[in-house]
Design a protein around this motif. Structure first.
Motif, PDB file in Angstrom:
ATOM      1  N   PRO A   1      29.178  48.132 124.859  1.00  0.00           N
ATOM      2  CA  PRO A   1      28.785  47.419 123.638  1.00  0.00           C
ATOM      3  C   PRO A   1      29.575  47.919 122.428  1.00  0.00           C
ATOM      4  CG  PRO A   1      26.853  48.137 124.869  1.00  0.00           C
ATOM      5  CD  PRO A   1      28.030  48.791 125.509  1.00  0.00           C
ATOM      6  N   HIS A   2      29.922  46.999 121.560  1.00  0.00           N
ATOM      7  CA  HIS A   2      30.657  47.343 120.353  1.00  0.00           C
ATOM      8  C   HIS A   2      29.818  46.946 119.149  1.00  0.00           C
ATOM      9  CE1 HIS A   2      33.804  47.914 117.478  1.00  0.00           C
ATOM     10  NE2 HIS A   2      33.821  46.632 117.148  1.00  0.00           N
ATOM     11  N   ILE A   3      29.466  47.914 118.316  1.00  0.00           N
ATOM     12  CA  ILE A   3      28.614  47.693 117.146  1.00  0.00           C
ATOM     13  C   ILE A   3      29.488  47.543 115.900  1.00  0.00           C
ATOM     14  CG2 ILE A   3      26.798  48.660 115.696  1.00  0.00           C
ATOM     15  CD1 ILE A   3      25.870  50.249 118.163  1.00  0.00           C
ATOM     16  N   ARG A   4      29.308  46.443 115.202  1.00  0.00           N
ATOM     17  CA  ARG A   4      30.051  46.212 113.960  1.00  0.00           C
ATOM     18  C   ARG A   4      29.086  46.247 112.784  1.00  0.00           C
ATOM     19  NH1 ARG A   4      34.527  41.413 114.865  1.00  0.00           N
ATOM     20  NH2 ARG A   4      35.771  42.462 116.470  1.00  0.00           N
ATOM     21  N   LEU A   5      29.457  47.021 111.763  1.00  0.00           N
ATOM     22  CA  LEU A   5      28.659  47.143 110.552  1.00  0.00           C
ATOM     23  C   LEU A   5      29.482  46.704 109.351  1.00  0.00           C
ATOM     24  CD1 LEU A   5      27.109  50.667 111.288  1.00  0.00           C
ATOM     25  CD2 LEU A   5      26.200  48.424 111.907  1.00  0.00           C
ATOM     26  N   ASN A   6      28.798  46.420 108.256  1.00  0.00           N
ATOM     27  CA  ASN A   6      29.484  45.979 107.042  1.00  0.00           C
ATOM     28  C   ASN A   6      29.641  47.093 106.013  1.00  0.00           C
ATOM     29  OD1 ASN A   6      29.996  43.140 107.554  1.00  0.00           O
ATOM     30  ND2 ASN A   6      27.785  42.897 107.544  1.00  0.00           N
ATOM     31  N   ALA A   7      29.516  48.318 106.464  1.00  0.00           N
ATOM     32  CA  ALA A   7      29.715  49.476 105.602  1.00  0.00           C
ATOM     33  C   ALA A   7      30.217  50.620 106.472  1.00  0.00           C
ATOM     34  CB  ALA A   7      28.422  49.869 104.895  1.00  0.00           C
ATOM     35  N   ALA A   8      30.901  51.564 105.846  1.00  0.00           N
ATOM     36  CA  ALA A   8      31.373  52.762 106.537  1.00  0.00           C
ATOM     37  C   ALA A   8      30.498  53.940 106.137  1.00  0.00           C
ATOM     38  CB  ALA A   8      32.825  53.037 106.174  1.00  0.00           C
TER      39      ALA A   8
END
Length: 401
Positions: free
Chosen positions: A47-54
């Motif tokens: 699974p690859h988790i993408r977020l809109n912040a670092a």
């Protein structure tokens, strides 16, 4: 829609996710995931988790900062809370691939986000970050014209005025896309640090639709200035109407869709206060207004109430408007105004038979009024919505893209 659940409930959700989730790979897609061929080897993609912040990021968007997307897996747990421990409620999509807060996040607030996702084989991935949303004082906003859903004349540019000076002009301009159903290329031009206009090389084609996509959310415009606007605006260009004022002959010719509609007797600026030359765009319409010379550098020279059918042509105070105080004999014969273009009219605009009323009722915001043969220079492109007076090469040179 599933919502974030306590730990005991999450265990059951995790088992369900492992049983139900599928996996897929796309040829050539190697971004942050393992290449796999389930059909050949039985292996499942991680699974690859993408977020809109670092992790550690500041000035994060309150609309996008807490959102989560998972590829090649399903979300099994999301925990989003402020630094003081207040939980932020949210919901998982029906396919288990996305999670979003129920409402926009608080401005200027530290958050901690933990996401757990599982693949088809039950393998779990966890990602944790801490971030801070943009403070209210660190935002910038662009007001713009024309309005969404409006119908305008062929000369109406798309004009943005920002409430803070923009230093990251390329980033801001690139986040605004203006396109026409006619296919005309559209280019932006910066007038200083706060104003950005868009237009094609020639007037908009009649009966076209203009789409403005504003994607400023999260864009850094300057130090301490981050955008939040994310919307799409559409307006329609109506028929083509261009009216040409000849200050020497004291006549205005109204041309609509290539045909002369009417010729009107006018009075332009007098010898000591001539009217600007050039292409001017109607930016405001007032059925009746008061005109005081003190507001435009003619203090004590005039203060006229109930000026009818006033249409603004410049920021500096040039209007084309009805005139009830001049004798009928001046129209078509002499120039007596303080720089405006006057049409014969009745006080307050109550007489629909007058030339001023006719022109007002037959004009749209964005229609073009061209003035020629006046004893003044050409109006500046940024004095009103009058960028058409700038050569195209110079216009393009003012783009930051």
């Amino acid at each position: 829609m599933h919502r974030t659940r306590p730990a005991a409930a999450l265990a059951a959700l995790s088992i369900s996710a492992c049983l139900l989730a599928g996996c897929s790979t796309r040829p050539g897609d190697e971004s942050d995931r393992r290449k796999a061929s389930p059909a050949a080897s039985g292996a499942a993609a991680t699974p690859h988790i993408r977020l809109n912040a670092a992790d550690g990021q500041k000035h994060v968007s309150v609309r996008r900062g807490g959102r989560v997307t998972v590829e090649a897996g399903r979300i099994t747990n999301v925990s989003l809370a402020t630094a003081n421990g207040r939980a932020v409620r949210g919901a998982v999509s029906s396919d288990g691939r996305t999670w979003a807060p129920d409402a926009v996040l608080d401005h200027g607030t530290a958050h901690r986000l933990t996401v757990v996702a599982a693949g088809a084989d039950g393998r779990k991935v966890t990602k944790k970050i801490a971030f801070t949303t943009v403070a209210k004082t660190d935002r910038f906003t662009g007001t713009f014209t024309p309005d969404n859903g409006s119908t305008v004349g062929v000369g109406m540019p798309v004009s943005f005025t920002f409430d803070k000076a923009i230093t990251e002009k390329k980033a801001v301009e690139s986040a605004i896309e203006v396109s026409s159903s006619s296919g005309q290329p559209v280019v932006g031009h910066w007038f200083g640090a706060r104003r950005l206009d868009f237009r094609p090389q020639q007037y908009w084609r009649a009966n076209s639709t203009i789409t403005v996509r504003i994607r400023l959310d999260g864009i850094k415009g300057a130090e301490g200035a981050y955008g939040e606007q994310d919307k799409t605006v559409r307006f329609t260009v109506g028929r083509s109407q261009v009216s040409t004022v000849d200050a020497a002959t004291h006549r205005m010719t109204v041309v609509r869709d290539g045909k002369t509609l009417k010729t009107i007797a006018i009075t332009a600026g007098a010898e000591n206060s001539p009217t600007w030359n050039g292409q001017m765009v109607i930016s405001e319409k007032l059925i009746s207004t008061r005109m005081n010379g003190a507001t435009v550098g003619f203090a004590g020279e005039y203060d006229i109430p109930d000026v009818p059918h006033a249409m603004r042509l410049s920021t500096s105070g040039t209007f084309i408007h009805g005139n009830y105080w001049g004798a009928d004999s001046v129209f078509g014969r002499t120039n007596i105004s303080h720089g405006c273009v006057g049409l014969n009219d009745a006080r307050g605009g109550g007489d629909p038979t007058q030339d001023g009323a006719w022109f007002y009722n037959n004009s749209l915001l964005g229609d073009v009024v061209v003035v020629r043969n006046s004893d003044d220079r050409t109006i500046a492109p940024d004095n009103g919505l009058n960028g058409w007076n700038m050569p195209w090469d110079q216009w393009k040179a003012g783009s930051a893209r």
